[in-house]
Design a protein around this motif. Structure first.
Motif, PDB file in Angstrom:
ATOM      1  N   ASP A 367       0.822  -1.203   0.000  1.00  0.00           N
ATOM      2  CA  ASP A 367       0.000   0.000   0.000  1.00  0.00           C
ATOM      3  C   ASP A 367       0.865   1.265   0.000  1.00  0.00           C
ATOM      4  OD1 ASP A 367      -2.242  -1.585   0.006  1.00  0.00           O
ATOM      5  OD2 ASP A 367      -2.707  -1.289   2.126  1.00  0.00           O
ATOM      6  N   ALA A 368       1.938   1.224   0.775  1.00  0.00           N
ATOM      7  CA  ALA A 368       2.815   2.395   0.858  1.00  0.00           C
ATOM      8  C   ALA A 368       3.483   2.675  -0.481  1.00  0.00           C
ATOM      9  CB  ALA A 368       3.867   2.190   1.946  1.00  0.00           C
ATOM     10  N   LEU A 369       3.915   1.621  -1.170  1.00  0.00           N
ATOM     11  CA  LEU A 369       4.567   1.813  -2.464  1.00  0.00           C
ATOM     12  C   LEU A 369       3.581   2.354  -3.498  1.00  0.00           C
ATOM     13  CD1 LEU A 369       6.770  -1.406  -2.553  1.00  0.00           C
ATOM     14  CD2 LEU A 369       7.599   0.949  -2.471  1.00  0.00           C
ATOM     15  N   THR A 370       2.399   1.764  -3.574  1.00  0.00           N
ATOM     16  CA  THR A 370       1.406   2.236  -4.542  1.00  0.00           C
ATOM     17  C   THR A 370       1.019   3.686  -4.274  1.00  0.00           C
ATOM     18  OG1 THR A 370       0.542  -0.005  -4.860  1.00  0.00           O
ATOM     19  CG2 THR A 370      -0.899   1.812  -5.484  1.00  0.00           C
ATOM     20  N   ALA A 371       0.941   4.049  -2.996  1.00  0.00           N
ATOM     21  CA  ALA A 371       0.524   5.405  -2.635  1.00  0.00           C
ATOM     22  C   ALA A 371       1.536   6.465  -3.042  1.00  0.00           C
ATOM     23  CB  ALA A 371       0.262   5.487  -1.130  1.00  0.00           C
ATOM     24  N   THR A 372       2.776   6.082  -3.294  1.00  0.00           N
ATOM     25  CA  THR A 372       3.779   7.085  -3.665  1.00  0.00           C
ATOM     26  C   THR A 372       3.416   7.760  -4.981  1.00  0.00           C
ATOM     27  OG1 THR A 372       5.171   5.432  -4.771  1.00  0.00           O
ATOM     28  CG2 THR A 372       5.630   5.894  -2.437  1.00  0.00           C
TER      29      THR A 372
END
Length: 418
Positions: A367-372
């Motif tokens: 989720d953190a990577l996609t949110a970037t």
């Protein structure tokens, strides 16, 4: 060189508009059953020491082969290595119980796609009776050189846990992994069929793999030149995927990776290959470290969308990331089913993967990577996999088969809606 083609006429074969073309390779694999007592006895007989256990040392005989296997286990690494003498492969395999299977990235990817109802054509460098007895009769293939000889690859699957005593210590194994050992003149020559362009003319997806087994950089340049010429026949909308691998020669690695990546829309690799390019390990659960790694990879290989598949997640980074999101999930399902069921994995097994849980740490990092930046980065978390006997052989092959099947199926769906 002579070539041979088989186009299936089986009415039950997976069909539909378009086709994936998968190259290059085809192998007979001797998958040995890990025997810790036997390996320990050999380590004692050969007086293996900790300093001998180097995963990058030359492999010239059975002793050095065993030391390299233990070196990979010690450093928790998978990989593929060239073996100077086929006799060492035969000697080591003969000591173990083994299964004879067929492999190569293009073959195993195609078998996954077949299970999912997506038809493909395998670009095989060579075949023999042992290979053809195991290759499904409803699958298409094109053989570059039907006079070449196949020498079996040795496949070692390290167990999930264990230990092997050596003369001055102990090798502790705490992660399942797979090792591939090869002396394969047919794959090293990488003969391309004169019919390659005709075969590519109707492709929707084209997978490139297998060049890692080459050992002559000048020959690799010539083969890539021929590949580039044949690829002019690809439809403009075709998607080209390059699946990375462990190269047997650093010189060929530099030539092939640079030359082939420029031909690809998608450059795919596993965590070992990612860290080899970077020259150091990274924390695969640290979004900042992963983003830094992706930045470095895009600088090294500008152009294609990067795909990285690991035991924790799979991601796409680049302009095609949104297009690949569903296919990433398909790749994870296919690889997970293989991890649990090995060669016996079915379409039902692949579908059942969706019922597994996702570890919170996998979801958090995805989720953190996609949110970037969702426009250029999509990440799908991997599942928690309940199995006491994991299969690590062919996980990357299964992933790319699921990825390619997802892309072909998505394009079919788009065509049906238009």
């Amino acid at each position: 060189m002579p070539s041979a083609k088989r186009l299936s006429t089986d009415a039950d074969a997976p069909a539909g508009p378009g086709r994936a073309v998968l190259g290059f390779g085809g192998t007979v694999d001797h998958e040995i059953e890990w025997d810790a007592a036997l390996v320990a006895r050999l380590a004692e007989e050969y007086r293996i020491r900790l300093t001998d256990c180097d995963p990058d040392a030359p492999i010239v005989d059975e002793r050095s082969l065993l030391a390299v296997i233990l070196g990979h286990a010690r450093l928790r690494r998978g990989g593929e290595r060239f073996v100077e003498s086929p006799a060492a492969l035969e000697q080591f395999a003969a000591r173990h119980r083994k299964s004879v299977t067929i492999g190569g990235t293009c073959v195993r990817a195609g078998l996954v796609m077949r299970a999912l109802g997506v038809r493909s054509t395998a670009l095989l460098v060579a075949v023999d009776d042992t290979f053809l007895e195991r290759f499904p009769p409803d699958c298409d293939y094109l053989v570059s050189d039907d006079a070449a000889v196949l020498i079996p690859h040795l496949i070692v699957q390290l167990p999930e846990a264990g230990s092997i005593p050596v003369a001055d210590g102990e090798i502790v194994i705490d992660r399942p992994n797979r090792l591939i050992f090869v002396n394969d003149p047919a794959q090293s020559s990488m003969e391309l069929s004169p019919d390659l362009g005709d075969t590519l003319a109707g492709a929707e997806v084209f997978l490139i793999s297998g060049f890692n087994a080459m050992t002559d950089a000048a020959l690799a340049r010539r083969r890539i030149h021929g590949l580039r010429a044949a690829m002019r026949a690809l439809p403009a909308e075709a998607l080209v995927i390059y699946e990375d691998a462990g190269y047997h020669s650093a010189e060929v690695s530099a030539v092939a990776r640079r030359g082939i990546v420029t031909l690809a829309d998608v450059f795919s690799m596993n965590e070992d290959e990612l860290q080899e390019h970077l020259g150091h390990e990274i924390d695969l659960l640290d979004p900042t470290a992963i983003c830094d790694a992706l930045g470095a990879m895009h600088r090294m290989f500008p152009g294609p969308t990067l795909v990285v598949h690991t035991r924790h997640w799979a991601l796409a980074s680049g302009a095609r990331a949104p297009l690949l999101e569903g296919a990433l999930a398909g790749g994870i399902r296919a690889a997970t089913a293989r991890y649990m069921h090995g060669d016996a994995a079915t379409a039902a097994d692949i579908a059942a993967v969706d019922g597994l849980s996702v570890p919170p740490e996998h979801r958090i990092v995805a989720d953190a990577l996609t949110a970037t930046d969702p426009n250029v980065l999509r990440c799908i978390p991997a599942y928690a996999v309940p199995t006491s006997k994991p299969t690590t052989i062919g996980l990357g092959d299964s992933f790319v088969g699921g990825l390619a099947a997802g892309l072909v199926s998505a394009r079919r769906a788009e065509g049906a809606l238009s």
